[in-house]
Scaffold this motif. Sequence first.
Motif, mmCIF file in Angstrom:
data_model
loop_
_atom_site.group_PDB
_atom_site.id
_atom_site.type_symbol
_atom_site.label_atom_id
_atom_site.label_comp_id
_atom_site.label_asym_id
_atom_site.label_seq_id
_atom_site.Cartn_x
_atom_site.Cartn_y
_atom_site.Cartn_z
ATOM 1 N N THR A 1 0.832 -1.205 0.000
ATOM 2 C CA THR A 1 0.000 0.000 0.000
ATOM 3 C C THR A 1 0.866 1.254 0.000
ATOM 4 O OG1 THR A 1 -1.796 -1.134 1.156
ATOM 5 C CG2 THR A 1 -1.770 1.269 1.266
ATOM 6 N N ALA A 2 1.894 1.277 0.835
ATOM 7 C CA ALA A 2 2.792 2.426 0.880
ATOM 8 C C ALA A 2 3.442 2.653 -0.477
ATOM 9 C CB ALA A 2 3.853 2.213 1.957
ATOM 10 N N GLU A 3 3.867 1.585 -1.115
ATOM 11 C CA GLU A 3 4.485 1.710 -2.434
ATOM 12 C C GLU A 3 3.477 2.203 -3.464
ATOM 13 O OE1 GLU A 3 6.085 -2.176 -3.089
ATOM 14 O OE2 GLU A 3 7.826 -1.836 -1.788
ATOM 15 N N GLY A 4 2.256 1.700 -3.387
ATOM 16 C CA GLY A 4 1.221 2.131 -4.332
ATOM 17 C C GLY A 4 0.862 3.592 -4.164
ATOM 18 N N LEU A 5 0.735 4.042 -2.924
ATOM 19 C CA LEU A 5 0.435 5.450 -2.668
ATOM 20 C C LEU A 5 1.591 6.335 -3.142
ATOM 21 C CD1 LEU A 5 -1.110 5.106 0.902
ATOM 22 C CD2 LEU A 5 -2.344 5.777 -1.169
ATOM 23 N N GLY A 6 2.810 5.878 -2.911
ATOM 24 C CA GLY A 6 3.966 6.642 -3.355
ATOM 25 C C GLY A 6 4.042 6.734 -4.863
ATOM 26 N N ARG A 7 3.752 5.644 -5.550
ATOM 27 C CA ARG A 7 3.777 5.680 -7.024
ATOM 28 C C ARG A 7 2.696 6.598 -7.563
ATOM 29 N NH1 ARG A 7 4.360 0.087 -6.365
ATOM 30 N NH2 ARG A 7 2.269 -0.300 -7.191
ATOM 31 N N ALA A 8 1.620 6.798 -6.787
ATOM 32 C CA ALA A 8 0.558 7.717 -7.202
ATOM 33 C C ALA A 8 0.892 9.162 -6.873
ATOM 34 C CB ALA A 8 -0.761 7.318 -6.547
ATOM 35 N N GLY A 9 2.057 9.393 -6.250
ATOM 36 C CA GLY A 9 2.503 10.756 -6.016
ATOM 37 C C GLY A 9 2.481 11.235 -4.582
ATOM 38 N N ALA A 10 1.910 10.451 -3.672
ATOM 39 C CA ALA A 10 1.844 10.877 -2.278
ATOM 40 C C ALA A 10 3.210 10.775 -1.610
ATOM 41 C CB ALA A 10 0.842 10.023 -1.509
ATOM 42 N N SER A 11 3.468 11.652 -0.656
ATOM 43 C CA SER A 11 4.563 11.455 0.281
ATOM 44 C C SER A 11 4.076 10.453 1.324
ATOM 45 C CB SER A 11 4.952 12.770 0.940
ATOM 46 O OG SER A 11 5.403 13.709 -0.019
#
Length: 270
Positions: A23-33
């Motif tokens: 989930t952390a990786e997915g959120l990061g790939r979507a642009g989130a810090s």
Amino acid sequence: MKIDLNGRLAIVTGSTAGIGRATAEGLGRAGASVIINGRTATRVDEAVRQMRATFPSIDISGIAADLSTADGATAFVAAAPDADILVNNVGTAFIRDYKGIADIAAIPDEDWLGLFQLNVMSGVRLSRHYLPRMVDKGWGRVVFVSSESGVNTPKEMLDYGMTKTAQLAVSRGLAEAVAGTGVTVNAVLPGPTRSEILGDYMAKQAEANGITVEEAEQGFLQALRPTSLIQRFATTDEVANMIVYTCSEQASATSGAALRVDGGVVRFVA
């Protein structure tokens, strides 16, 4: 559909491995810090190092804290006082061989209370800190990672199932409390998944019985989750995809929901 979370700060608890890490990786790939979390600095630092090496464009940091305790939650929010997205993922389970009611009667108080503190109260403590700040800003996402066990209570993990049902009650109640504010609260319900806990259990079962992990997984499904429609374990990325969507702008009309990624294990439509 392009999910764009640029400018958003996301916290994912219990995210050094498994569903939380995906989930952390997915959120990061979507642009989130993204701020990840684990109990020990060693695991957190190593996970951050690995994720930065694999995804160099992701803005990622980590906070070590034991969120099963009030002191751990207090330390966490002191280190990260604000967030746009909170994924309450941290949790564990005791997987037991069930042979009869005596096995349930033998579950000690500390197992019941320990699971409740980690699986439920961690999310309660962080939500009551971050939710008011999200409401003040007029935007926010809170996701509880529950389980199909929350609606399909397993006799072999009764104490775990209890905590996952409690998460659904907390999630729905918080969604009601923030109605009309631009903040959404939802729960995601994975089914059997190749996560760290269940994956390690399957590996041990495979070794003990001289079979492959895939054969062990099939044996688990046939014995304990025979209603699975996909007839396999989900991957952590498949579960994370639902969580990332739920955190997006595109999911703004979804709140108070229990979103299943259970492979069809639960045999009802609603």
